[in-house]
Design a protein around this motif. Sequence first.
Motif, PDB file in Angstrom:
ATOM      1  N   CYS A 213      15.928  53.778  72.153  1.00  0.00           N
ATOM      2  CA  CYS A 213      15.571  54.978  71.398  1.00  0.00           C
ATOM      3  C   CYS A 213      16.461  56.174  71.774  1.00  0.00           C
ATOM      4  CB  CYS A 213      14.108  55.277  71.692  1.00  0.00           C
ATOM      5  SG  CYS A 213      13.483  56.798  70.979  1.00  0.00           S
TER       6      CYS A 213
ATOM      7  N   ALA B 155      15.646  59.318  71.497  1.00  0.00           N
ATOM      8  CA  ALA B 155      14.896  60.490  71.939  1.00  0.00           C
ATOM      9  C   ALA B 155      15.174  60.761  73.416  1.00  0.00           C
ATOM     10  CB  ALA B 155      13.405  60.283  71.708  1.00  0.00           C
TER      11      ALA B 155
ATOM     12  N   CYS C 174      13.647  58.861  76.581  1.00  0.00           N
ATOM     13  CA  CYS C 174      12.911  57.668  76.177  1.00  0.00           C
ATOM     14  C   CYS C 174      13.741  56.419  76.452  1.00  0.00           C
ATOM     15  CB  CYS C 174      12.553  57.741  74.697  1.00  0.00           C
ATOM     16  SG  CYS C 174      11.580  56.333  74.142  1.00  0.00           S
TER      17      CYS C 174
ATOM     18  N   CYS D 173      12.237  54.570  68.630  1.00  0.00           N
ATOM     19  CA  CYS D 173      11.133  53.656  68.853  1.00  0.00           C
ATOM     20  C   CYS D 173       9.995  54.061  67.912  1.00  0.00           C
ATOM     21  CB  CYS D 173      10.684  53.717  70.310  1.00  0.00           C
ATOM     22  SG  CYS D 173       9.943  55.295  70.774  1.00  0.00           S
TER      23      CYS D 173
ATOM     24  N   HIS E 215       8.750  57.702  68.477  1.00  0.00           N
ATOM     25  CA  HIS E 215       9.597  58.867  68.207  1.00  0.00           C
ATOM     26  C   HIS E 215      10.168  58.930  66.799  1.00  0.00           C
ATOM     27  CE1 HIS E 215       9.821  59.053  72.735  1.00  0.00           C
ATOM     28  NE2 HIS E 215       9.464  60.276  72.382  1.00  0.00           N
TER      29      HIS E 215
HETATM   30 ZN    ZN Z   1      11.348  56.744  71.881  1.00  0.00          ZN
END
Ligand code: ZN
Length: 79
Positions: free
Chosen positions: A13, A15, A18, A45, A48
């Motif tokens: 991911c 983010a 993350c 993911c 997110h």
């Molecule tokens: Zn994530």
Amino acid sequence: MNSPNDSASTVICSAKGCRAAAVWVLAWNNPKLHTPDRRKTWLACEEHREHLSQFLGVRGFLKDVVTLEEWEARSASDG
Ligand SMILES: [Zn+2]
């Protein structure tokens, strides 16, 4: 030579902080920086996807949200 461990291709991911495996691809384009047919991608993911797509969406950058599976199928069949 390919690695015997094919899970090495797992993508993470995008983010911040993350480490979860990504299942979504967010395709986006910043018209100030990119030509219209250019696509930048963020990986997300399950948790997110909404946060990241909102971030891009409010700026008008978001073009497409597809599962990683579909994205790879598309790029594979793309000319
Ligand atoms: Zn994530």
